[in-house]
Design a protein around this motif. Structure first.
Motif, short mmCIF file in Angstrom:
data_model
loop_
_atom_site.label_atom_id
_atom_site.label_comp_id
_atom_site.label_asym_id
_atom_site.label_seq_id
_atom_site.Cartn_x
_atom_site.Cartn_y
_atom_site.Cartn_z
N HIS A 1 0.56 -0.91 0.13
CA HIS A 1 0.04 -0.03 -0.25
C HIS A 1 1.12 1.33 0.31
O HIS A 1 0.88 1.96 -0.88
CB HIS A 1 -0.90 0.21 1.21
N ARG A 2 1.67 1.40 1.14
CA ARG A 2 2.72 2.31 0.57
C ARG A 2 3.55 2.56 -0.72
O ARG A 2 3.62 3.62 -1.11
CB ARG A 2 3.61 2.29 1.53
N ARG A 3 4.41 1.84 -0.83
CA ARG A 3 4.45 1.82 -2.35
C ARG A 3 4.05 1.92 -3.81
O ARG A 3 4.01 3.06 -4.24
CB ARG A 3 5.23 0.84 -2.80
N LEU A 4 2.22 1.39 -3.19
CA LEU A 4 1.14 2.12 -4.27
C LEU A 4 1.44 4.08 -4.06
O LEU A 4 1.09 4.36 -5.10
CB LEU A 4 0.19 1.05 -4.38
N ALA A 5 0.94 4.44 -3.03
CA ALA A 5 1.10 5.66 -2.64
C ALA A 5 1.82 6.10 -3.14
O ALA A 5 1.87 7.55 -3.67
CB ALA A 5 0.44 5.54 -1.14
N GLU A 6 3.11 5.81 -3.45
CA GLU A 6 4.28 6.51 -3.51
C GLU A 6 4.19 6.49 -5.50
O GLU A 6 3.83 8.07 -5.87
CB GLU A 6 4.86 5.60 -2.90
N LEU A 7 3.81 5.74 -5.97
CA LEU A 7 3.61 5.81 -7.19
C LEU A 7 2.28 6.86 -7.54
O LEU A 7 2.79 6.96 -9.14
CB LEU A 7 3.97 4.40 -7.39
N LEU A 8 1.26 6.50 -7.29
CA LEU A 8 0.01 7.14 -7.52
C LEU A 8 0.31 8.60 -7.73
O LEU A 8 -0.17 9.18 -8.02
CB LEU A 8 -1.26 7.03 -6.81
N ALA A 9 1.57 9.05 -6.31
CA ALA A 9 1.15 10.39 -5.78
C ALA A 9 2.62 10.95 -7.05
O ALA A 9 1.31 12.47 -6.89
CB ALA A 9 2.39 10.29 -4.51
N GLU A 10 3.27 10.02 -7.57
CA GLU A 10 3.88 11.23 -8.34
C GLU A 10 3.45 10.94 -9.43
O GLU A 10 3.43 11.60 -10.44
CB GLU A 10 5.54 10.08 -8.74
N ASP A 11 2.16 10.22 -10.22
CA ASP A 11 1.48 10.36 -11.24
C ASP A 11 0.64 11.78 -11.31
O ASP A 11 -0.30 11.40 -12.41
CB ASP A 11 0.59 8.60 -11.30
N GLY A 12 -0.01 11.76 -9.64
CA GLY A 12 -0.74 13.07 -10.35
C GLY A 12 -2.49 12.26 -9.66
O GLY A 12 -3.16 13.63 -9.49
N ASP A 13 -2.10 11.23 -8.89
CA ASP A 13 -3.74 10.33 -8.28
C ASP A 13 -3.71 10.77 -6.58
O ASP A 13 -3.56 9.15 -6.40
CB ASP A 13 -3.90 9.26 -9.10
N HIS A 14 -3.82 12.04 -6.70
CA HIS A 14 -3.90 12.27 -5.51
C HIS A 14 -5.06 11.38 -4.89
O HIS A 14 -4.51 11.19 -3.27
CB HIS A 14 -3.51 13.72 -5.16
N ASP A 15 -6.06 10.85 -5.12
CA ASP A 15 -7.33 10.57 -4.34
C ASP A 15 -7.30 9.03 -3.77
O ASP A 15 -6.75 8.58 -2.65
CB ASP A 15 -8.49 10.62 -5.54
N ARG A 16 -6.33 8.86 -4.80
CA ARG A 16 -5.75 6.50 -5.15
C ARG A 16 -5.10 6.91 -4.11
O ARG A 16 -4.68 6.03 -3.00
CB ARG A 16 -5.75 6.04 -6.10
N ALA A 17 -3.78 7.64 -4.27
CA ALA A 17 -2.97 7.60 -3.15
C ALA A 17 -3.17 7.88 -1.29
O ALA A 17 -2.99 7.26 -0.59
CB ALA A 17 -1.80 9.14 -4.24
N ALA A 18 -4.22 8.83 -1.52
CA ALA A 18 -4.09 9.08 -0.20
C ALA A 18 -5.07 7.24 0.47
O ALA A 18 -4.99 7.63 1.88
CB ALA A 18 -5.30 9.65 -0.42
N ARG A 19 -5.97 6.88 -0.58
CA ARG A 19 -6.96 5.88 0.52
C ARG A 19 -5.35 4.88 0.38
O ARG A 19 -5.76 4.18 1.63
CB ARG A 19 -7.61 4.97 -0.92
N HIS A 20 -4.38 4.71 -0.46
CA HIS A 20 -3.56 3.28 0.23
C HIS A 20 -2.86 4.29 1.24
O HIS A 20 -2.14 3.41 1.76
CB HIS A 20 -2.39 3.36 -1.12
N ARG A 21 -2.28 5.27 1.31
CA ARG A 21 -1.77 5.80 2.64
C ARG A 21 -2.53 5.38 4.09
O ARG A 21 -1.96 4.76 4.94
CB ARG A 21 -1.68 7.09 2.44
N ALA A 22 -3.91 5.85 3.84
CA ALA A 22 -4.51 6.06 5.05
C ALA A 22 -4.68 3.76 5.54
O ALA A 22 -4.29 3.38 5.79
CB ALA A 22 -6.25 5.49 4.95
N GLU A 23 -4.41 2.81 4.02
CA GLU A 23 -4.58 1.59 4.33
C GLU A 23 -3.49 1.05 4.59
O GLU A 23 -2.99 0.23 5.43
CB GLU A 23 -4.81 1.02 2.87
N ALA A 24 -2.23 1.64 4.90
CA ALA A 24 -0.81 1.46 5.31
C ALA A 24 -0.81 2.21 6.47
O ALA A 24 0.54 1.97 7.07
CB ALA A 24 0.17 2.10 4.55
#
Length: 996
Positions: free
Chosen positions: A340-363
């Motif tokens: 989840h943390r790694r997905l959050a980092e990758l999504l934030a880099e892609d500018g998909d902040h909503d999905r990144a926030a969900r993965h950070r919360a799961e982590a």
């Protein structure tokens, strides 16, 4: 089973073929294919998609990781046709583009508007050969997408050529949300088909006894049969060796997958975990999330070789949702958090902040304000696009991760608002209760009290809501710095506005007096500018209280000052502007009224209202307010509803009706559809008061459907009560009684005196129209003595003229005189011709034979002076009838006939059958034998056809008619195609002339 060979599904295939044929022929259809995991839903849906040509096919599949992401499924489904959104009406176009992430949303986007836009976009995509939308795994579709698709499905009509095919697992949620749609239940295969499937997939032909045992154990589930066939040895299939105990059925199938995954290399298990958590099947993202130094770059290919996933660049798909669940369940919690943390980092880099926030919360492993703030921001973005239910989920998680109790209370309050607007009342109440426990800041506590009361006012006990609002308003202080004092004044005024609405619904005049007295104290200090809308509302509330407190002069002065300062509303597409009350009533003493209390000009000369408002609800609001206090006049429609309330208090029923009707039109044109069920209450009532009984009923049918969809029980009661009155006038006795009883069943326990009074009035009016005068007198007299929660003073006033007529017909002249005197006193300050005409008519009824005709003629003269003759048609016909009856009894039959004839013809045009019969009976007694001219022109139209015909007659384009009525343009064209021959016309010009 394969797509080419589906033994045992012949009946289901025939159902699907009929569905496709209907869509290809231009019909709008929906079908739910429901069954347990592995039953073959996806196979059938793919089969239908492959055979849909020449219809266009759009597909989407729900994914559990995306089930809380607003409009995720809709984005998947509509992405290929998003370019067609430019053809939609403006507000719908903007709403759909924002929901799909293609444009910035409006400040607060409405879910109804998105749903209406989706319906229009689907119809647009179907314009060339039809459209089939296939949505699989609907149980995991996000709530915003589900709401929009189901809204559209309920409105598919002839000519749309749109089909919605849904695949879903069985369950309470699916049964509740999809229960209104046609269902294809997918059970297990029969014994012969199960044996064929086993033989196809097994290493050897199964013995009959073995096939029977396996079929019984699996319930004929195709997936379980396939997996079992792969596990059994030739000896077991032949019956020479015992079968496994237990067989891999139900959850056991997932266990088989879990065992298979556990035997794979570590790098392959990691990439499967990344695929399970990522949710969209993005192969690039999955590989990157599972990447680590020394990792096997072919791990994903190995998973495909093992039969776990299918790779169709750029996507990766699990062969079955149970495999994804097994990959997730088999991983350690620490491993899941790391991915989840790694997905959050990758999504934030892609500018998909909503999905990144969900993965950070799961982590997260505990409260974390940074993560909570990101989730809250994602929730606000979902709310802004109209995804309220999904926003509530994000805000709930944000609150749970918030360490500061004060901030958590704020986020829980926002959660409650979003949950209520998203149709999740249970979650809303729970969040609000948690917020109440934490909140310490006075303004937030006041806001929580207001939300609690608005929830209650929408669907619960109005008297309880009133108590909550009054307590909160009277407890709020006004000290502190001016900025804080200003915010306090505004939330207090908002609380009082909602309390005024609650008091009106209950019929509690004592509470109205308290509200008025408290509102009078909510003023800005000398020298501090005041919002014009707040001043307007304070005058209305204070004037209301003064009237009920017996100070008629002061109350009337305040109400007239408020209405005189009401700004002219701008013209909207297809809708002319509406002047303030002076323009409606032309009262000579109004231009000299002092309106300087409103802080200067109410508009800026550009045609736009210059008052600043940020979303607090008011009378007529159907939803709780967003966070933060603001002006109590949030929209043009809300201002019109307050104006209607003020005009009603002044006895100006015709002005009130015009304001109410205009509010409904403004709400449609401006996209303010979230408040539409309650706005339609006022609009429907206005049409009824303006003699438009068929249209009033059509509006209430629409409002009733919307109110039921959104769980607004008290609005349901309002529309039922109005439908009962319309049915009474039209002589539909069974409908009247059924609607009235339904309304009373809600209104009485919810203490909705206004709705209970209107429903009871409908029954009295029914008796009066059908000539049951003693019963009508009894019912209408009882209205005057019903207390708060069971009756209403406005109903007592509104029914006074009928009460006089019933009492006279029943021989109770004393009661008639009392009722006539009451109406005269109530309407003493009325300026409108119609109000004065009703007083004259009632005085004529109780006058002696010499004076009565002159008073009736005076009433007719006043009605003739009204600027809207269509609006006064019913009152004019009733007056003509009563005058004709009096003249005939006086043996002046020559004078009586023209009045009776005009009354009969007017009642005929309105469809008021009982009243027409009474008028024609009097005509026959007067020596005229001519019967009716045939059925009224509009009698043959359905409610939907009538709504469309009325709008088209006003000059509204088909596309704008579709936008206002939440239909597709093709459905509008389809209905007009039927309307023209029913009315014997062939053009829009003839339609406008007929309905003028």
């Amino acid at each position: 089973m394969t797509i080419d060979r589906m033994s045992g599904r012949e009946d289901e295939l025939r159902v699907l073929e009929r569905f496709l044929e209907d869509v290809r022929s231009g019909a709008g259809r929906s079908l739910v294919v429901r069954g347990e995991p592995g039953a073959g839903k996806s196979t059938l849906l793919r089969h239908a998609a492959d055979r849909a040509a020449p219809a266009r096919v759009l597909t989407a599949t729900g994914a559990e990781p995306e089930s809380g992401m607003a409009f995720a499924a809709l984005h998947q489904l509509l992405r290929p046709v998003a370019g067609l959104a430019g053809a939609l009406p403006g507000a719908q176009r903007d709403a759909v583009r924002a929901a799909l992430g293609l444009a910035e949303p409006m400040a607060s986007q409405d879910g109804f508007l998105v749903s209406a836009g989706v319906l229009s976009l689907l119809a647009e995509a179907a314009s060339d050969g039809g459209l089939v939308c296939v949505v699989d795994d609907f149980q995991w579709v996000d709530q915003a997408s589900a709401d929009a698709l189901l809204f559209a499905a309920r409105r598919f009509g002839g000519g749309d050529g749109v089909g919605l095919l849904i695949g879903t697992r069985d369950g309470a949620g699916a049964r509740r949300s999809l229960g209104a749609l046609p269902l294809l239940e997918l059970g297990g295969l029969d014994a012969a088909s199960a044996r064929d499937l086993l033989a196809e997939r097994a290493a050897a032909d199964p013995a009959p006894g073995v096939a029977e045992i396996v079929t019984a154990a699996t319930g004929g589930n195709p997936l379980a049969l396939r997996e079992t066939a792969g596990l059994l040895t030739p000896d077991q299939l032949a019956g020479r060796a015992p079968l496994p105990d237990p067989l891999p059925v139900g959850e056991g199938v997932a266990g088989v997958y879990g065992d298979r995954i556990a035997r794979l290399p570590e790098d392959t298990r990691l990439v499967l975990l990344a695929a399970a958590l990522e949710g969209q099947g993005d192969a690039r993202l999955i590989r990157a999330a599972a990447g680590r130094p020394g990792a096997d770059p072919g791990a994903l290919d190995a998973a495909e070789a093992a039969g776990i996933v299918e790779i169709r660049p750029p996507h990766v798909r699990f062969r079955h949702p149970l495999i994804r669940a097994a990959a997730h369940a088999g991983a350690a919690p620490a491993a899941r958090r790391a991915v989840h943390r790694r997905l959050a980092e990758l999504l934030a880099e892609d500018g998909d902040h909503d999905r990144a926030a969900r993965h950070r919360a799961e982590a997260a492993t505990g409260p974390d304000e940074d993560v909570a703030a990101e989730l809250a921001a994602a929730g606000e973005r979902a709310r802004a696009r109209g995804g309220y239910a999904d926003a509530a989920g994000l805000l709930t998680r944000a609150a749970a991760l918030t360490p500061d109790p004060a901030v958590r209370a704020r986020r829980l309050t926002d959660t409650a608002t979003a949950a209520w607007l998203g149709g999740r009342p249970g979650r809303a109440h729970s969040a609000l209760a948690a917020a109440r426990e934490l909140a310490r800041e006075p303004l937030l506590r006041a806001e929580i009290a207001r939300l609690d009361a608005r929830f209650e006012l929408s669907s619960g006990n109005a008297a309880e809501a009133l108590r909550t609002l009054l307590s909160a308003a009277e407890a709020a202080g006004g000290g502190g710095p001016e900025e804080q004092a200003h915010a306090t004044r505004r939330i207090v005024l908002a609380l009082l506005a909602d309390a005024g609405e609650a008091a009106s619904l209950v019929g509690d005049t004592g509470a109205a007096v308290r509200i008025g007295r408290r509102a009078a104290t909510v003023t800005a200090p000398p020298g501090v500018p005041e919002d014009a809308g707040d001043a307007f509302l304070r005058d209305v509330l204070t004037g209301m209280g003064a009237l009920y407190d017996g100070d008629a002069d002061h109350g009337t002065h305040l109400l007239r000052r408020a209405l005189a300062a009401l700004p002219e509303l701008p013209e909207l597409p297809g809708l002319p502007g509406l002047p303030g009350l002076p323009g409606l009533l032309e009262r000579p003493d109004l231009p000299g009224e002092d309106t300087t209390a409103y802080g200067g000009p109410a508009h800026d000369g550009s045609g736009r209202d210059a008052m600043a408002h940020d979303g607090l609800g008011s009378v007529g609001s159907t939803r709780p307010v967003p966070a933060g206090p603001g002006s109590a006049l949030e929209s043009p429609a809300a201002r019109l509803l307050w104006a209607a309330a003020a005009a009603s208090l002044l006895g100006e029923s015709d002005a009130a009706a015009r304001y109410g009707a205009h509010a409904g039109r403004v709400a449609r044109v401006s996209g303010m559809v979230g408040t539409l069920p309650v706005v339609l209450e006022h609009a429907a009532t206005a049409e009824r008061m303006n003699s438009g009984f068929a249209l009033s009923a059509a509006l209430s049918e629409e409002g009733l459907a919307l109110a039921r969809e959104t769980g607004l029980d008290n609005s349901v009661a309002a529309h039922l009560a109005n439908l009962a009155v319309c049915a009474a006038v039209l002589g539909q006795e069974d409908v009247c009684r059924a609607r009235a009883q339904e309304a009373l069943a809600i209104a009485i326990p919810h203490r909705l005196g206004l709705r209970a009074g209107v429903a009871s009035y409908a029954l009295g009016l029914l008796d009066l129209g059908l000539g049951r005068f003693d019963r009508a007198h009894e019912r209408l007299t009882a209205l005057a003595s019903a207390g708060p929660g069971a009756g209403h003073h406005m109903v007592v006033w509104g029914s006074a003229a009928d009460r006089v007529e019933a009492a006279v017909a029943a021989g109770d002249r004393a009661a008639a005189g009392t009722a006539a005197e009451f109406l005269g006193q109530w309407s003493a300050e009325a300026a409108s011709p119609r109000a004065r005409a009703l007083v004259a008519r009632c005085r004529a009824l109780v006058a002696d034979d010499a004076e009565a005709p002159g008073l009736f003629r005076k009433a007719l003269e006043l009605l003739a002076a009204d600027g809207d003759q269509d609006a006064t048609a019913y009152d004019r016909a009733r007056t003509e009838l009563l005058l004709g009856e009096r003249l005939r009894r006086d043996r002046r039959v020559g004078e009586a006939r023209p009045h009776l004839r005009r009354a009969a013809e007017a009642f005929h045009r309105m469809g008021a059958l009982p009243w027409e019969r009474r008028a024609r009976g009097e005509l026959r007694a007067a020596g005229e034998t001519a019967g009716p001219n045939g059925p009224a022109a509009l009698d043959g139209l359905t409610a939907q056809e009538l709504r469309i015909a009325r709008l088209v007659a006003e000059g509204v384009s088909n596309r704008d008619v579709a936008a206002r009525l939440f239909l597709s343009p093709r459905t509008v064209e389809y209905h007009l195609y039927k309307v023209y021959p029913k009315l014997g016309i062939s053009s829009r010009t003839e339609l406008a002339h007929l309905l003028r």
